[in-house]
Design an enzyme around this catalytic site. Structure first.
Site, mmCIF file in Angstrom:
data_model
loop_
_atom_site.group_PDB
_atom_site.id
_atom_site.type_symbol
_atom_site.label_atom_id
_atom_site.label_comp_id
_atom_site.label_asym_id
_atom_site.label_seq_id
_atom_site.Cartn_x
_atom_site.Cartn_y
_atom_site.Cartn_z
ATOM 1 C CB THR A 103 -18.357 -14.707 -3.729
ATOM 2 O OG1 THR A 103 -18.222 -15.811 -3.528
ATOM 3 C CG2 THR A 103 -17.537 -13.777 -2.220
ATOM 4 C CD GLU A 154 -28.210 -12.851 1.458
ATOM 5 O OE1 GLU A 154 -27.890 -12.833 2.617
ATOM 6 O OE2 GLU A 154 -29.129 -13.681 1.081
ATOM 7 C CD GLU A 202 -17.649 -15.745 13.500
ATOM 8 O OE1 GLU A 202 -16.753 -16.238 13.673
ATOM 9 O OE2 GLU A 202 -19.242 -16.108 13.906
ATOM 10 N N PRO A 203 -14.483 -12.416 11.073
ATOM 11 C CG PRO A 203 -12.804 -10.732 12.304
ATOM 12 C CD PRO A 203 -13.870 -11.439 12.503
ATOM 13 C CB THR A 228 -26.473 -5.002 5.915
ATOM 14 O OG1 THR A 228 -25.454 -4.915 4.905
ATOM 15 C CG2 THR A 228 -27.282 -4.240 4.841
ATOM 16 N N GLY A 276 -15.868 -16.214 6.243
ATOM 17 C CA GLY A 276 -17.215 -15.297 5.110
ATOM 18 C C GLY A 276 -17.662 -15.889 3.925
#
Ligand SMILES: Cc1cc2nc3c(=O)[nH]c(=O)nc-3n(C[C@H](O)[C@H](O)[C@H](O)COP(=O)(O)OP(=O)(O)OC[C@H]3O[C@@H](n4cnc5c(N)ncnc54)[C@H](O)[C@@H]3O)c2cc1C
Length: 403
Positions: free
Chosen positions: A382, A380, A137-138, A168, A141
């Protein structure tokens, strides 16, 4: 004991994946890099073949999910099963093109989630559905516990409200597995996933992203405005279990992270192969029997890149092997993803550099691979998040203690 030789029984699968990559992916790689957001129709036939492989328990792309067989450790013997075969198939397909792999119908992350946690009735109902996955979401993450999208029970439906970004296959999929909170006051334990059919009223695709790489793959943003989802579409238990409910959801990553590592390895493998050929044509070949510092600088660099590649490959095989054998692999999954994500980006960029103008131009796919590989170090989880998970596991710290 862990045996990291590729099992003979997977030779056919690996060959088939390589052949598909050669025939379907490579010839269309540049075409869909340019034609961003255009659906690659060439994939329809290939995805039918993969459906068959998944049904036969020989998946090459990850849609089969992470359902662990009850007897996985029953006889004390180790097995090379579904996770390992999927990792091996994914490497070969991504040697062909990672953006096209991510565009394969019915092979999405949402499919992996359904296959992993759905009950028998849901498995049957969603058979043949192409499902994307919407967590981000904004304002959320890396910290997926910060999800703000809500799900409120209203009769026989959950009513979902919120916003999801970077989904995706969001445009092309038939459904999206949406993560939402039953009660934001109860934190991560209240986060559940819901299968939302794309044509559900209030589930609006806002826009598609233009991206650095994997342009063949569509990436969508959604708004959820009073989206009514049948309560039978909740995956897993509807109970809010503060004693580890979220840990259960997160464990899916232990199986999907090695797959993303495999994608990075596939792209790196392609770049190394191409660079080896370019250097050989220029008369430069690494000598594995001589110290790197007594060789041509390009050959010495290749030795270093190949060592990085090999370590990422072995870590990934180990993580998948552990999943197949019901061994807790959170540490190894994150190590594999961190290593493969980092060296994938490094290897592909160094290959661009080693091949000079050819590497930078569109006359080869090297520049594309360097763009494609970056996302594999981001989604998935960072690079930094994988390192955090590894540190927590090694130091025995909780997510509260080390953040
Ligand atoms: C092409 C693409 C496809 C995607 N597909 C999907 C999808 O299908 N479904 C989905 O749900 N999401 C998807 N994502 C989202 C992706 O998973 C997130 O971008 C990723 O999780 C990072 O979140 P963020 O972008 O909000 O970065 P942030 O979480 O804001 O992080 C920004 C930076 O800070 C670092 N950072 C954050 N927290 C810490 C910490 N505690 N310690 C150290 N460093 C930290 C991060 O590593 C990163 O470098 C996709 C993203 C892209 C670009």
């Amino acid at each position: 004991m862990i045996n990291l030789e590729v099992p003979k029984k997977f030779t056919a699968l690996v060959n088939q994946a390589r052949q598909s990559a050669t025939e379907f992916f490579r010839p269309n790689s540049r075409k869909y890099d340019h034609a961003e957001h255009t659906y690659p129709t060439e994939l329809d036939m290939l995805s039918s073949v993969l459906d068959g492989l998944n049904d036969a328990g020989q998946g090459a792309s990850g849609a089969r999910g992470v359902r662990r067989s009850a007897d996985a450790n029953g006889d004390g013997r180790t097995r090379n099963g579904g996770n390992l075969s999927t990792v091996l198939g994914t490497i070969e397909l991504c040697w062909g093109d990672v953006g096209l792999l991510l565009s394969l119908p019915r092979q999405g992350l949402g499919n992996a989630a359904i296959a992993s946690v759905a009950n028998e009735e849901q498995l049957e109902r969603f058979a043949g559905t192409w499902a994307a996955m919407a967590i981000t979401e904004p304002e959320c993450g890396s910290d997926s516990a910060a999800i703000r999208t809500t799900a409120r029970l209203d009769g026989d439906h959950y009513v979902l409200n919120g916003q999801k970004i970077f989904v995706t296959s969001g445009e092309r999929a038939d459904a999206v597995v949406v993560w939402a909170s039953l009660d934001t006051a109860q934190g991560r334990a209240a986060i559940k996933s819901f299968v939302v059919e794309r044509d559900t009223p209030g589930f609006e695709l806002v826009r598609l992203e233009h991206k650095l790489g994997i342009r063949a793959s569509d990436t969508a943003e959604f708004r959820l405005d009073n989206v009514r989802v049948p309560k039978e579409n909740l995956l897993g238990s509807p109970e809010i279990n503060t004693e580890g409910g979220f840990a259960g959801v997160m464990q899916t990553f232990d199986n999907t992270r090695p797959l993303v590592a495999a994608m990075a390895i596939g792209v790196a493998k392609a770049a190394l192969e191409e660079t080896r050929a370019v250097l050989a044509e220029a008369g430069v070949e690494p000598d594995y029997d001589r110290p790197a510092n007594s060789q041509h600088a390009a050959a010495a660099t290749m030795l270093q890149l190949e060592a990085d590649f090999e370590s990422a490959y072995l870590l990934t095989l180990e993580a998948a092997w552990m999943a197949d054998n019901s061994k807790p692999n959170s540490l190894q999954a994150s190590m594999a993803k961190a290593k493969a994500g980092r060296v994938g980006t490094d290897i592909t960029l160094r290959c661009v550099e080693l091949c000079g103008t050819l590497g930078y131009s569109e006359n080869s796919l090297l520049e594309k691979w360097s763009r494609d590989s970056k996302i594999l170090d981001i989604f998935e989880g960072t690079q930094q998040i994988q390192q955090l998970v590894v540190a927590r596991r090694l130091l025995g710290k909780s997510s509260k203690e080390l953040r």
